[in-house]
Design a protein around this motif. Sequence first.
Motif, PDB file in Angstrom:
ATOM      1  N   ARG A 170      17.963  -4.550  33.913  1.00  0.00           N
ATOM      2  CA  ARG A 170      17.792  -4.818  33.571  1.00  0.00           C
ATOM      3  C   ARG A 170      16.886  -6.686  33.079  1.00  0.00           C
ATOM      4  NH1 ARG A 170      16.721   0.348  31.448  1.00  0.00           N
ATOM      5  NH2 ARG A 170      18.229   1.550  31.543  1.00  0.00           N
ATOM      6  N   LYS A 171      15.778  -6.250  33.434  1.00  0.00           N
ATOM      7  CA  LYS A 171      14.870  -7.717  33.720  1.00  0.00           C
ATOM      8  C   LYS A 171      14.111  -7.773  33.373  1.00  0.00           C
ATOM      9  CE  LYS A 171      14.813  -9.409  37.551  1.00  0.00           C
ATOM     10  NZ  LYS A 171      14.394  -9.833  39.182  1.00  0.00           N
ATOM     11  N   ASN A 172      12.828  -8.304  32.722  1.00  0.00           N
ATOM     12  CA  ASN A 172      12.246  -8.421  32.185  1.00  0.00           C
ATOM     13  C   ASN A 172      10.735  -8.995  33.102  1.00  0.00           C
ATOM     14  OD1 ASN A 172      12.555  -7.960  29.486  1.00  0.00           O
ATOM     15  ND2 ASN A 172      13.072 -10.034  28.872  1.00  0.00           N
ATOM     16  N   ARG A 173      10.161  -8.512  33.155  1.00  0.00           N
ATOM     17  CA  ARG A 173       8.809  -8.878  34.483  1.00  0.00           C
ATOM     18  C   ARG A 173       7.791  -9.467  33.898  1.00  0.00           C
ATOM     19  NH1 ARG A 173       9.499  -4.582  38.408  1.00  0.00           N
ATOM     20  NH2 ARG A 173       8.398  -5.931  39.540  1.00  0.00           N
ATOM     21  N   PHE A 174       7.303 -10.528  34.378  1.00  0.00           N
ATOM     22  CA  PHE A 174       5.894 -11.014  33.801  1.00  0.00           C
ATOM     23  C   PHE A 174       4.942 -10.409  32.919  1.00  0.00           C
ATOM     24  CE2 PHE A 174       2.379 -13.738  34.051  1.00  0.00           C
ATOM     25  CZ  PHE A 174       2.677 -14.628  32.974  1.00  0.00           C
ATOM     26  N   HIS A 175       4.439  -9.070  33.927  1.00  0.00           N
ATOM     27  CA  HIS A 175       3.893  -8.508  33.623  1.00  0.00           C
ATOM     28  C   HIS A 175       3.713  -8.070  32.288  1.00  0.00           C
ATOM     29  CE1 HIS A 175       5.513  -4.189  34.551  1.00  0.00           C
ATOM     30  NE2 HIS A 175       6.296  -4.977  35.569  1.00  0.00           N
ATOM     31  N   GLU A 176       5.150  -7.331  32.482  1.00  0.00           N
ATOM     32  CA  GLU A 176       5.146  -7.052  31.087  1.00  0.00           C
ATOM     33  C   GLU A 176       5.488  -7.689  29.871  1.00  0.00           C
ATOM     34  OE1 GLU A 176       9.462  -4.252  33.151  1.00  0.00           O
ATOM     35  OE2 GLU A 176       9.825  -5.470  31.447  1.00  0.00           O
ATOM     36  N   LEU A 177       5.777  -9.233  29.764  1.00  0.00           N
ATOM     37  CA  LEU A 177       5.455 -10.588  28.862  1.00  0.00           C
ATOM     38  C   LEU A 177       3.736 -10.439  28.133  1.00  0.00           C
ATOM     39  CD1 LEU A 177       8.098 -11.167  30.046  1.00  0.00           C
ATOM     40  CD2 LEU A 177       7.763 -13.402  29.899  1.00  0.00           C
ATOM     41  N   ARG A 178       2.922 -10.111  29.692  1.00  0.00           N
ATOM     42  CA  ARG A 178       1.668 -10.278  28.811  1.00  0.00           C
ATOM     43  C   ARG A 178       1.367  -9.285  29.029  1.00  0.00           C
ATOM     44  NH1 ARG A 178      -1.107 -11.330  34.681  1.00  0.00           N
ATOM     45  NH2 ARG A 178      -0.499  -9.105  34.489  1.00  0.00           N
ATOM     46  N   ALA A 179       2.117  -7.620  29.015  1.00  0.00           N
ATOM     47  CA  ALA A 179       1.464  -6.562  28.157  1.00  0.00           C
ATOM     48  C   ALA A 179       1.849  -6.315  27.029  1.00  0.00           C
ATOM     49  CB  ALA A 179       1.978  -5.721  28.999  1.00  0.00           C
ATOM     50  N   GLY A 180       2.538  -7.309  26.567  1.00  0.00           N
ATOM     51  CA  GLY A 180       3.506  -7.188  25.213  1.00  0.00           C
ATOM     52  C   GLY A 180       2.587  -7.832  23.951  1.00  0.00           C
ATOM     53  N   THR A 181       1.709  -9.024  24.314  1.00  0.00           N
ATOM     54  CA  THR A 181       0.681  -9.727  23.894  1.00  0.00           C
ATOM     55  C   THR A 181      -0.229  -8.764  23.569  1.00  0.00           C
ATOM     56  OG1 THR A 181       0.237 -10.934  25.851  1.00  0.00           O
ATOM     57  CG2 THR A 181       1.797 -11.651  24.148  1.00  0.00           C
ATOM     58  N   ALA A 182      -1.251  -8.272  25.065  1.00  0.00           N
ATOM     59  CA  ALA A 182      -1.604  -7.469  24.823  1.00  0.00           C
ATOM     60  C   ALA A 182      -1.615  -6.185  24.585  1.00  0.00           C
ATOM     61  CB  ALA A 182      -2.361  -7.418  26.352  1.00  0.00           C
ATOM     62  N   LEU A 235      -1.322  -1.805  33.426  1.00  0.00           N
ATOM     63  CA  LEU A 235      -1.331  -0.401  32.312  1.00  0.00           C
ATOM     64  C   LEU A 235      -1.870   0.822  32.904  1.00  0.00           C
ATOM     65  CD1 LEU A 235      -1.686  -2.968  29.092  1.00  0.00           C
ATOM     66  CD2 LEU A 235       0.982  -1.774  30.800  1.00  0.00           C
ATOM     67  N   PHE A 236      -3.154   0.760  33.228  1.00  0.00           N
ATOM     68  CA  PHE A 236      -4.096   1.653  33.673  1.00  0.00           C
ATOM     69  C   PHE A 236      -3.574   2.816  34.790  1.00  0.00           C
ATOM     70  CE2 PHE A 236      -6.476  -1.106  31.834  1.00  0.00           C
ATOM     71  CZ  PHE A 236      -7.603  -0.502  30.728  1.00  0.00           C
ATOM     72  N   TYR A 237      -3.920   4.184  34.271  1.00  0.00           N
ATOM     73  CA  TYR A 237      -3.105   5.110  35.440  1.00  0.00           C
ATOM     74  C   TYR A 237      -3.757   5.948  34.812  1.00  0.00           C
ATOM     75  CZ  TYR A 237       1.597   2.983  35.203  1.00  0.00           C
ATOM     76  OH  TYR A 237       2.285   1.748  34.809  1.00  0.00           O
ATOM     77  N   GLU A 238      -4.166   7.019  36.131  1.00  0.00           N
ATOM     78  CA  GLU A 238      -4.757   8.700  36.134  1.00  0.00           C
ATOM     79  C   GLU A 238      -4.078   9.298  35.592  1.00  0.00           C
ATOM     80  OE1 GLU A 238      -7.844   8.627  38.123  1.00  0.00           O
ATOM     81  OE2 GLU A 238      -7.788   7.370  38.647  1.00  0.00           O
ATOM     82  N   ASP A 239      -4.990  10.636  33.980  1.00  0.00           N
ATOM     83  CA  ASP A 239      -4.455  11.074  33.523  1.00  0.00           C
ATOM     84  C   ASP A 239      -3.460  12.591  34.031  1.00  0.00           C
ATOM     85  OD1 ASP A 239      -5.344  10.512  30.556  1.00  0.00           O
ATOM     86  OD2 ASP A 239      -6.939  10.584  32.283  1.00  0.00           O
ATOM     87  N   ALA A 240      -3.697  13.100  35.423  1.00  0.00           N
ATOM     88  CA  ALA A 240      -2.608  13.188  36.255  1.00  0.00           C
ATOM     89  C   ALA A 240      -1.043  12.543  35.920  1.00  0.00           C
ATOM     90  CB  ALA A 240      -3.165  13.835  37.569  1.00  0.00           C
TER      91      ALA A 240
END
Length: 608
Positions: free
Chosen positions: A309-321, A489-494
């Motif tokens: 269980r690690k906080n990744r930097f992109h998760e920190l940024r995603a949380g505020t966004a 954060l962006f994914y294809e709908d499938a």
Amino acid sequence: MHHSAKQIAENATFQAFINSYLREVDSGHWMESREWIQEQQLSIPLSGESVAEIELSGQSVKFAVEVLYRSRTGRHVIGHALKYCSNRREWIHQDRLPMMITLIHEMHLMAKANGCHELSSHFDELVLRMIESYQTMAAYIEARMNDEDSLYSEDCTFIEAEQSLLFGHWLHPTPKSRQGMTGWQQPSYAPELKGQFQLHYFQIDREMVKESSNDQETASQIILQSIRKSMPHLTVPEKECLIPMHPLQAQWLLQQDYVREAIEKDLIKDLGSMGPYYSATSSIRTVYNPEEEWMYKFSVPVKITNSLRKNRFHELRAGTAMAELIKKIRFTEKHPVFRMIDDPAYITALFHGQQESGFEVILRFNPFQEEKQRGVTSIAALVQDSLPGKRSRLHRTIERIAGEEARDIRDVSMEWFRKYWNCAVEPIIRLYDEHGLALEAHQQNSVLDLSSGYPEAYYYRDNQGYYLSNLHRETLCELLPVLEECQELFYEDALIQERFTYYLFMNQIFSVISRLGQDGLINEDRLIKWCRNQLSSLEKGLSGQGKDFIRHILQSEKLSYKANLLTRFHDVDELMTKNEQAVYTYLPNPFAGKNKEENYAEAASAVV
């Protein structure tokens, strides 16, 4: 009948493991009990409605399990385990732990036969984690055997519910695997043992610090104000700031060469443990104090279930966004019973050559302070099996309402489920339909306000669990340009629909239906039919991704399911793989009109 903690833990481990095996590896051969007993000329009395035979061709072994309750949506309840003795030509009782190890060995042989040599080598890791999880669970049960009120009370506080998950994930083979947390550390840091602890603080040169906040105050200001409530005379130089740390992570950091070097250069000061006491929530690494405005989410050097269980930097940024995005789309204003627990601030220390230093801390808003902490529970705590002779929290809640209102328990169950759907399910589907935003809304991420007994509001928590549709990328990035920096954060709908199906339906909704059915409160088929009608009605009023998603749910013969046993067998750390991919499989869809004879456990495994 007295049950020892080890017996209870072994049974809970067996229930999760056998259900996982039937879903993910071999669906078995199912028969009605009477017919099977007659055919096998069985002398052992069985009271279950069905029997599932499991043949292990790699070892020339045949097992059978008695099914006491067969669920259309969730986990079957398993009774006796039997093994066919070819020498005596009869079925005999089988001990559960050796049976699970034999089944793991069969998976190993199957993987080798399929030429999957690299993946097959991890069966020893699964055996190790399963036994460790079982032993840890037994220790928790032993400590909490006489703690019924805080375990199952319908009027529990938020932290009591968080600390009540003695069995953990209902369909995971190693739900209490805690590799990296020693036995002597458990009483302080395991939520199940109700420990409290101070945080470990570091005073760090601001030149090394990176922080962000959507709040009026910075993350470092929030941290300083929090600790000054208990240490009013604490002073910190302007050129430095405090970063709190989970004590386990602090111990790990102090062993790292780059941290030791910074301490020698006086860039970091180790202040040790101080300030208010916190309790671990069910995730272990998010900590809570009912008097504090903020929770902290840390990295911890512990492998919990599938992942380190690690906080990744992109998760920190995603949380505020995402906290900012939720405000801008104003969805919760239109749906006040649906709420998001924001992660609007973070802080960390930067080191050359380290993408993540280990100092990453997420600040999470705490909506469950003081008088607002009572009557709040995660769905995981609500639907979890109870200790022998006790009733689940959901069972107790509905029984209390039925008694107070002098109504039939089935009618109360139906009304309770309808209110749950209105605050926890329909808004989530509408959010995806209107804004292309899907949530990883599994049991543990889903919190209900049950202060009146009925679901009054739903809270979603998890900054790792957002999926934005590529079809909405342009609109969302125009609304919030910082999302251009959050491409992960962006994914294809499938792919979104695969994940969304599992988390919202297979994990969350079906667990509630299964619990209500297993507790004898209302028939599963009645709830399945009601859900199908609600989805059909909802689909007519939608026009975006939600419309396609509902059609997928109603019309697909099979639905995607996260295969935790296979993920664990292949030793996949899903948080470290591309797109955070676990192993997925497909199970028959209860909404597609499957009848009783069609085995819900039938599965065709696939890596998504």
